[in-house]
Design a protein around this motif. Structure first.
Motif, PDB file in Angstrom:
ATOM      1  N   ASP A   1      -4.028  10.292  -3.368  1.00 56.86           N
ATOM      2  CA  ASP A   1      -4.509   8.961  -3.764  1.00 56.86           C
ATOM      3  C   ASP A   1      -3.868   7.869  -2.913  1.00 56.86           C
ATOM      4  O   ASP A   1      -2.673   7.899  -2.633  1.00 56.86           O
ATOM      5  CB  ASP A   1      -4.196   8.672  -5.237  1.00 56.86           C
ATOM      6  N   ASP A   2      -4.690   6.919  -2.504  1.00 57.98           N
ATOM      7  CA  ASP A   2      -4.227   5.704  -1.835  1.00 57.98           C
ATOM      8  C   ASP A   2      -4.383   4.571  -2.835  1.00 57.98           C
ATOM      9  O   ASP A   2      -5.419   4.457  -3.488  1.00 57.98           O
ATOM     10  CB  ASP A   2      -5.077   5.401  -0.602  1.00 57.98           C
ATOM     11  N   PHE A   3      -3.358   3.747  -2.968  1.00 58.73           N
ATOM     12  CA  PHE A   3      -3.391   2.666  -3.944  1.00 58.73           C
ATOM     13  C   PHE A   3      -2.515   1.520  -3.474  1.00 58.73           C
ATOM     14  O   PHE A   3      -1.861   1.604  -2.438  1.00 58.73           O
ATOM     15  CB  PHE A   3      -2.949   3.165  -5.331  1.00 58.73           C
TER      16      PHE A   3
ATOM     17  N   PRO B   1       0.821  -1.207   0.000  1.00 61.98           N
ATOM     18  CA  PRO B   1       0.000   0.000   0.000  1.00 61.98           C
ATOM     19  C   PRO B   1       0.857   1.261   0.000  1.00 61.98           C
ATOM     20  O   PRO B   1       1.955   1.275   0.576  1.00 61.98           O
ATOM     21  CB  PRO B   1      -0.802  -0.124   1.299  1.00 61.98           C
ATOM     22  N   PHE B   2       0.360   2.305  -0.652  1.00 61.52           N
ATOM     23  CA  PHE B   2       1.106   3.562  -0.737  1.00 61.52           C
ATOM     24  C   PHE B   2       0.125   4.717  -0.856  1.00 61.52           C
ATOM     25  O   PHE B   2      -0.954   4.564  -1.435  1.00 61.52           O
ATOM     26  CB  PHE B   2       2.039   3.546  -1.959  1.00 61.52           C
ATOM     27  N   SER B   3       0.500   5.871  -0.316  1.00 61.58           N
ATOM     28  CA  SER B   3      -0.297   7.093  -0.415  1.00 61.58           C
ATOM     29  C   SER B   3       0.549   8.175  -1.071  1.00 61.58           C
ATOM     30  O   SER B   3       1.719   8.346  -0.727  1.00 61.58           O
ATOM     31  CB  SER B   3      -0.723   7.576   0.966  1.00 61.58           C
TER      32      SER B   3
ATOM     33  N   LYS C   1      -5.810   1.264  -8.046  1.00 62.96           N
ATOM     34  CA  LYS C   1      -6.633   2.088  -7.158  1.00 62.96           C
ATOM     35  C   LYS C   1      -8.092   1.787  -7.461  1.00 62.96           C
ATOM     36  O   LYS C   1      -8.510   1.867  -8.621  1.00 62.96           O
ATOM     37  CB  LYS C   1      -6.340   3.571  -7.379  1.00 62.96           C
TER      38      LYS C   1
END
Length: 124
Positions: free
Chosen positions: A67-69, A7-9, A91
């Protein structure tokens, strides 16, 4: 082969003046996801480990500030001394970018070397 999710923001530092993720940041984020995937796999005997030999990025939709993806990483082919990897930036179920690349396993003499068995087991 196994699938790893990272996960990454998106932060302000990841974007250009318009709030869209700068194209080179995808490669850096992908590298973080690959390293997380191989976390704990320490190259034996002073080997360098995996180094990227080739990479291709297909940008489908822009990621934006906030964005969180998830980056999904999986090996698509495992050779004696190289590994082909596919990474998808996803996403809300949509693919925003796909990175494909080849990593060579390098020994301490900076030459390609057979991938150690413990890496192979972790990748599978």
């Amino acid at each position: 082969m196994n699938l790893h999710k990272f996960p990454f923001s998106i932060a302000y530092a990841d974007t250009d003046a318009g709030g869209i993720v700068y194209h080179a940041r995808y490669i850096e984020i992908a590298e973080r996801a690959r390293m997380n995937w191989l976390k704990g796999a320490v190259p034996p005997n002073g080997d360098i480990g995996f180094v990227i030999r080739e990479i291709c990025v297909k940008y489908k939709k822009p990621l934006r500030l906030g964005d969180d993806f998830i980056v999904e990483t999986r090996a698509t082919d495992l050779g004696a001394a190289s590994l082909k990897v596919e990474q998808k930036f996803i996403k809300d179920g949509e693919i925003y970018a796909i990175l494909t690349g080849t990593a060579a396993y390098i020994g301490c003499d900076m030459k390609p070397k057979r991938i150690p068995e413990e890496y192979i087991q972790g990748i599978k």
